[in-house]
Design a protein around this motif. Sequence first.
Motif, PDB file in Angstrom:
ATOM      1  N   ASN A 116     -28.096  65.105 -46.915  1.00 19.09           N
ATOM      2  CA  ASN A 116     -26.862  64.735 -47.622  1.00 19.09           C
ATOM      3  C   ASN A 116     -27.060  64.772 -49.133  1.00 19.09           C
ATOM      4  O   ASN A 116     -26.185  65.238 -49.871  1.00 19.09           O
ATOM      5  CB  ASN A 116     -26.383  63.355 -47.177  1.00 19.09           C
ATOM      6  N   LYS A 117     -28.215  64.298 -49.583  1.00 20.12           N
ATOM      7  CA  LYS A 117     -28.520  64.289 -51.016  1.00 20.12           C
ATOM      8  C   LYS A 117     -28.603  65.723 -51.553  1.00 20.12           C
ATOM      9  O   LYS A 117     -28.035  66.033 -52.599  1.00 20.12           O
ATOM     10  CB  LYS A 117     -29.838  63.550 -51.250  1.00 20.12           C
ATOM     11  N   VAL A 118     -29.280  66.586 -50.825  1.00 16.91           N
ATOM     12  CA  VAL A 118     -29.422  67.983 -51.245  1.00 16.91           C
ATOM     13  C   VAL A 118     -28.067  68.676 -51.231  1.00 16.91           C
ATOM     14  O   VAL A 118     -27.727  69.418 -52.154  1.00 16.91           O
ATOM     15  CB  VAL A 118     -30.451  68.717 -50.350  1.00 16.91           C
ATOM     16  N   GLU A 119     -27.288  68.415 -50.207  1.00 18.56           N
ATOM     17  CA  GLU A 119     -25.951  69.008 -50.098  1.00 18.56           C
ATOM     18  C   GLU A 119     -25.082  68.619 -51.298  1.00 18.56           C
ATOM     19  O   GLU A 119     -24.330  69.439 -51.826  1.00 18.56           O
ATOM     20  CB  GLU A 119     -25.302  68.530 -48.800  1.00 18.56           C
ATOM     21  N   ALA A 120     -25.205  67.377 -51.735  1.00 18.55           N
ATOM     22  CA  ALA A 120     -24.405  66.885 -52.864  1.00 18.55           C
ATOM     23  C   ALA A 120     -24.825  67.522 -54.189  1.00 18.55           C
ATOM     24  O   ALA A 120     -24.043  67.539 -55.136  1.00 18.55           O
ATOM     25  CB  ALA A 120     -24.518  65.364 -52.964  1.00 18.55           C
ATOM     26  N   GLN A 121     -26.025  68.061 -54.251  1.00 20.62           N
ATOM     27  CA  GLN A 121     -26.518  68.673 -55.483  1.00 20.62           C
ATOM     28  C   GLN A 121     -25.934  70.069 -55.716  1.00 20.62           C
ATOM     29  O   GLN A 121     -26.070  70.613 -56.806  1.00 20.62           O
ATOM     30  CB  GLN A 121     -28.050  68.761 -55.464  1.00 20.62           C
ATOM     31  N   GLY A 122     -25.320  70.625 -54.711  1.00 20.09           N
ATOM     32  CA  GLY A 122     -24.708  71.940 -54.867  1.00 20.09           C
ATOM     33  C   GLY A 122     -25.725  73.052 -55.027  1.00 20.09           C
ATOM     34  O   GLY A 122     -26.796  73.018 -54.442  1.00 20.09           O
ATOM     35  N   MET A 123     -25.387  74.028 -55.856  1.00 22.47           N
ATOM     36  CA  MET A 123     -26.212  75.225 -56.012  1.00 22.47           C
ATOM     37  C   MET A 123     -27.595  74.942 -56.603  1.00 22.47           C
ATOM     38  O   MET A 123     -28.531  75.700 -56.373  1.00 22.47           O
ATOM     39  CB  MET A 123     -25.490  76.261 -56.891  1.00 22.47           C
ATOM     40  N   THR A 124     -27.738  73.865 -57.347  1.00 23.19           N
ATOM     41  CA  THR A 124     -29.030  73.555 -57.951  1.00 23.19           C
ATOM     42  C   THR A 124     -30.014  72.964 -56.935  1.00 23.19           C
ATOM     43  O   THR A 124     -31.199  72.823 -57.232  1.00 23.19           O
ATOM     44  CB  THR A 124     -28.869  72.574 -59.122  1.00 23.19           C
TER      45      THR A 124
END
Length: 121
Positions: A34-42
Motif C-alpha cells: 500500500n505504501k509503495v502504491e501510494a508513492q506512484g511512479m517514484t
Amino acid sequence: MPMPRLMLLPCAALLLIAAGGSEMTAGEFLTGMNKVEAQGMTAIFSSDAKKLKAETERVIKLYDGEVAKGSRDYGCPPPKGKRKLTGDELKAHISGLSASQKAQPYRLAFYGLMKKKYPCK
C-alpha cells in the motif's frame, strides 16, 4: 550485579542478528504494498519497493525448493516461466486474509495463494 560491558556487545550483536533474520508478516507485506502504491511512479526507486521485491524473490526460491522436492502441500504449479501471478492477485489474496493469518509469515500467505491458484488435480 551489573553485566560487564564486554558481555553486552555480544548480546547486542545477537539481538541484531535475530531481529534482522525475522520474516516479514503478510500484514507487513500488505502495508508495504500500500505504501509503495501510494508513492506512484517514484515507487520503483524506493527502498520499500526493493524490500518487497527481495522478500518475494526469497519466498519464491523457498517455494520452488518445496516444489522441486515433490511437495504437493502448496499446490501443483506449472513449470517456472509459465506461472502467471500479478501484484493485484497477491494484494487481493493478502487483503482477504483474517487478522491472525496476516500475522503469519508472508511466505505462508504466498504458499496459500499458489495452492489456491494451482490446485493439485
